[in-house]
Design a protein around this motif. Sequence first.
Motif, PDB file in Angstrom:
ATOM      1  N   HIS A 172       0.817  -1.211   0.000  1.00 38.63           N
ATOM      2  CA  HIS A 172       0.000   0.000   0.000  1.00 38.63           C
ATOM      3  C   HIS A 172       0.848   1.257   0.000  1.00 38.63           C
ATOM      4  O   HIS A 172       0.322   2.364  -0.034  1.00 38.63           O
ATOM      5  N   VAL A 173       2.170   1.100   0.041  1.00 41.86           N
ATOM      6  CA  VAL A 173       3.086   2.239   0.042  1.00 41.86           C
ATOM      7  C   VAL A 173       4.089   2.090  -1.090  1.00 41.86           C
ATOM      8  O   VAL A 173       4.329   0.993  -1.580  1.00 41.86           O
ATOM      9  N   HIS A 182       8.104  -4.204   8.849  1.00 42.93           N
ATOM     10  CA  HIS A 182       7.008  -4.738   8.044  1.00 42.93           C
ATOM     11  C   HIS A 182       6.077  -3.614   7.608  1.00 42.93           C
ATOM     12  O   HIS A 182       5.839  -2.666   8.343  1.00 42.93           O
ATOM     13  N   SER A 183       5.564  -3.748   6.381  1.00 39.58           N
ATOM     14  CA  SER A 183       4.739  -2.673   5.823  1.00 39.58           C
ATOM     15  C   SER A 183       3.408  -2.508   6.558  1.00 39.58           C
ATOM     16  O   SER A 183       2.798  -1.445   6.491  1.00 39.58           O
ATOM     17  N   SER A 184       2.974  -3.531   7.301  1.00 37.18           N
ATOM     18  CA  SER A 184       1.725  -3.396   8.052  1.00 37.18           C
ATOM     19  C   SER A 184       1.896  -2.508   9.281  1.00 37.18           C
ATOM     20  O   SER A 184       0.916  -2.083   9.877  1.00 37.18           O
ATOM     21  N   ASN A 185       3.152  -2.213   9.650  1.00 35.46           N
ATOM     22  CA  ASN A 185       3.406  -1.367  10.810  1.00 35.46           C
ATOM     23  C   ASN A 185       3.552   0.106  10.448  1.00 35.46           C
ATOM     24  O   ASN A 185       3.869   0.917  11.309  1.00 35.46           O
ATOM     25  N   GLY A 207      -6.605   5.022  -0.636  1.00 37.76           N
ATOM     26  CA  GLY A 207      -7.686   4.665  -1.542  1.00 37.76           C
ATOM     27  C   GLY A 207      -7.243   4.890  -2.976  1.00 37.76           C
ATOM     28  O   GLY A 207      -6.239   5.560  -3.228  1.00 37.76           O
ATOM     29  N   HIS A 208      -7.983   4.324  -3.917  1.00 32.62           N
ATOM     30  CA  HIS A 208      -7.659   4.488  -5.339  1.00 32.62           C
ATOM     31  C   HIS A 208      -8.865   5.079  -6.042  1.00 32.62           C
ATOM     32  O   HIS A 208     -10.001   4.702  -5.763  1.00 32.62           O
ATOM     33  N   LYS A 209      -8.613   6.045  -6.952  1.00 33.96           N
ATOM     34  CA  LYS A 209      -9.711   6.603  -7.737  1.00 33.96           C
ATOM     35  C   LYS A 209      -9.193   7.017  -9.104  1.00 33.96           C
ATOM     36  O   LYS A 209      -7.988   7.208  -9.295  1.00 33.96           O
TER      37      LYS A 209
END
Length: 191
Positions: free
Chosen positions: A68-69, A130-133, A148-150
């Motif tokens: 997500h990053v 970790h990317s979840s942190n 979010g994506h748009k």
Amino acid sequence: MEMAALHSSMTALSLSSNSFLGQRLSPNLASPIPVNFTVKPCLIVAKLKRWERKECKPNSLPVVHKMHVKIGDTVKVIAGRDKGKTGEITKIFKHNSSVVVQEVNLKTKHVKSREEGEPGQILKIEAPIHSSNVMLYSKEQNVTSRVGHKMLDSGKRVRYLIKTGEIIDSVDNWQKSKESKDKTEVAATTS
């Protein structure tokens, strides 16, 4: 006399069917036979440590996790020892879904001297987390938010912060991150 003994022993060798030694090659076997060799890929791979091993798909390609990053995003650490710190992502590892954040998760590395007169060093390096942190962070409004994506009117798909509506993937942000990356690469090559 010796020649006769040698001749008889050679004929005895050529008559024995069990051994290949002494048998004459037939003229059709003397010519080379074309052989097709199949080239198999080398399956020997350097072993990684258990925590570094890359999970692979059946076609031997590594499993790559969606993140997500991206590099250049400003994030805030939401869990762990460095909870609450903010920084920019400098490197990502998609095979184990971890990221390196600037000035976060610093570890001490003891470096031996390379030459006789040079002393050893104790360096602080940024270790991956970790990317979840981590969570995307808005500098303007000091808020963490999910991504979010748009689709824009021009048809371009962009990422944005859900809480603030701020677009992350703008052209200006990409140019700034590319320029800063190029500057650091040039500085690294000159030194």
